[in-house]
Enzyme design. Structure first.
Site, PDB file in Angstrom:
ATOM      1  N   TYR A  75       0.818  -1.209   0.000  1.00 25.94           N
ATOM      2  CA  TYR A  75       0.000   0.000   0.000  1.00 25.94           C
ATOM      3  C   TYR A  75       0.858   1.268   0.000  1.00 25.94           C
ATOM      4  CZ  TYR A  75      -4.306  -2.633   0.694  1.00 25.94           C
ATOM      5  OH  TYR A  75      -5.377  -3.469   0.515  1.00 25.94           O
ATOM      6  N   GLU A  86       3.825 -29.643  15.804  1.00 26.28           N
ATOM      7  CA  GLU A  86       2.933 -29.017  14.827  1.00 26.28           C
ATOM      8  C   GLU A  86       1.715 -28.365  15.470  1.00 26.28           C
ATOM      9  OE1 GLU A  86       0.018 -30.161  11.043  1.00 26.28           O
ATOM     10  OE2 GLU A  86       1.409 -31.664  11.833  1.00 26.28           O
ATOM     11  N   ASP A  92       1.537 -34.346  12.708  1.00 24.12           N
ATOM     12  CA  ASP A  92       0.521 -35.320  12.331  1.00 24.12           C
ATOM     13  C   ASP A  92       1.094 -36.305  11.317  1.00 24.12           C
ATOM     14  OD1 ASP A  92      -1.430 -34.160  13.934  1.00 24.12           O
ATOM     15  OD2 ASP A  92      -2.237 -32.907  12.317  1.00 24.12           O
TER      16      ASP A  92
END
Length: 468
Positions: A203, A299, A351
């Site tokens: 921006y 995780e 996982d």
């Protein structure tokens, strides 16, 4: 240059700055490239299409890339490139010596970053002065251009290069933007001790006229380019991530430089159960002392909280790091620093699915999009703790069926150089055979203490991190 392969583009159709068109993103291939997101943490390994597409992260000719530096012979071009390369290496060494001479680490880092950015612009002036078309050369950021560095044991970019040159008008606009961004980072960030996010930077460029960016993906790539050109992490430029950092909890005392002065914090005794929040620039952290025997990078927040609640960090003198899914750059850098500077072994606990294996690979080997920083961020000694497909079978864990995308991702991993080991091939083929995946929390089916009393001690002993 000898031994280098240069990607070329002799298309003269790039005659217009895309930011001046009605639809400034029309020519920007990042609109169709899923690897470019608004996520500032550079987590490019999380989605299957990001890492395993056959093409580049972006069409390299879209930014005005060109194969020719000047109208001279190949031998003359090689001499110019060799001379510029030697000069760049000399300047980098000088900047590093100057940085290391400062007792104030943050001040030294700022001086180093400013000097590296100034060198970029001065290089353009030198090229003008010697009659060479201004240009920069960078490695091609593709899966095919990954090469294993035997010295650092991480995956880095190989010898395929791309050149951005003012020979095309579009390339000239990109070099103009490079100078504008460099000036902004020096004058607004480094000199005033300020910082911006990648989103804010996009921006900010709205008022830059011809140097404004047509899309955030374009300004994001510019920061990546500057990292490569300057051999400097963007955190040195005071570019901040949008989201808060991950956390650590364990027996280590650190000194952090803050706006209110230095603070010494023990990451067990001086914090709550949420842990110590990792700052976006961990280069300003100093390690005071520690009693840690291991680092476990985790995780999920649920498993991170489980290990803290069960007192695993205290019983085993473990530094627990919550990765918050795909780890942010600061998290990966801090893990590497603790491993290399303090000699603490690292294990990654995720996982049991293909996306989580990529979380491990980003910690251990680095990511394609930031392969230029692998030697700063990757921890090749990190071991995969689990959850393994073989654990699903051995412990009869609760599972979910693999989706079509899961299967596609696993098959893609079999062709990825970072998973090209007998261990990973065995585990991935086993998972494809059983057609199942599991979460870390599946261990709760064996009892809330099973993961800390049985699984982790056994697995850590198997890895040689915990003595039996």
């Amino acid at each position: 240059m000898a031994g280098k392969k240069r990607l070329t583009d002799n298309d003269a159709s790039f005659n217009e700055d895309p930011s001046l068109t009605e639809d400034s993103s029309a020519d920007d291939p990042s609109d169709d490239d899923p690897s470019f997101t608004d996520d500032p943490s550079d987590d490019d390994l999380y989605f299957e299409d990001d890492l395993y597409s056959d093409g580049d992260f972006y069409e390299e000719d879209s930014d005005g890339l060109s194969g020719a530096v000047s109208g001279g012979s190949d031998d003359a071009e090689d001499l110019i490139e060799d001379r510029e390369s030697e000069d760049a290496e000399r300047k980098l060494e000088e900047a590093e010596k100057e940085r290391d001479s400062y007792a104030d680490k943050k001040k030294g880092n700022d001086v180093f970053a400013e000097r590296r950015l100034r060198d970029v612009v001065l290089r353009f002036y030198d090229q003008f002065d010697t009659g060479v078309v201004p240009h920069v050369v960078m490695p091609s950021r593709t899966k095919r251009n990954l090469a294993y560095n035997n010295k650092s044991d991480v995956w880095v970019y190989g010898d395929v290069e791309s050149e951005r040159s003012a020979k095309t008008v579009k390339g000239a606009y990109q070099l103009l933007k490079t100078t504008y961004v460099s000036e902004f980072l020096i004058n607004e960030h480094l000199k005033n001790n300020r910082g911006s996010t990648l989103r804010e930077l996009y921006y900010i460029t709205e008022g830059w006229g011809y140097a404004k960016f047509g899309a955030q993906s374009e300004s994001d790539r510019m920061i990546e380019d500057l990292e490569i050109i300057t051999s400097t992490q963007r955190e040195y430029f005071h570019i901040r991530p949008e989201e808060d950092g991950a956390t650590i909890h364990g027996p280590i005392r650190i000194r952090e430089q803050t706006k209110r002065g230095p603070r010494v914090i023990h990451c067990q005794e001086d914090i709550g159960e949420g842990g110590y929040q990792i700052p976006f620039n961990v280069e300003n952290l100093e390690f005071v002392d520690h009693d840690a025997q291991m680092i476990i990078a985790i995780e999920t927040g649920g498993m991170y909280a489980r290990l803290i609640e069960n007192g695993f960090d205290e019983e085993y003198n473990a530094i627990l790091v919550h990765l918050k899914g795909q780890p942010a750059r600061a998290t990966r850098r801090l893990i590497r620093r603790m491993n290399t500077e303090l000699g603490i072994p690292v294990a990654v606990f995720t996982d049991g699915d293909p996306w989580s294996y990529r979380i491990y690979s980003s910690v251990a080997y680095g990511s394609i999009k930031s392969a230029h920083l692998s030697e700063y961020m990757a921890t090749p000694e990190a071991r995969f703790l689990g959850l393994q497909p073989s654990d699903i079978v051995e412990y009869e864990l609760a599972t979910d069926k693999l989706t079509d995308k899961d299967i596609q991702a696993l098959r893609s991993e079999l062709t990825d150089p970072r998973f090209d080991t007998p261990y990973w091939k065995e585990q991935i083929n086993l998972q494809l055979e059983i057609g199942k995946k599991a979460e870390q929390q599946a261990f709760a089916g064996k009892g809330l203490d099973f993961v800390t009393d049985a699984y982790l001690p056994t697995r850590l002993a198997d890895l040689g991190i915990l003595k039996r």
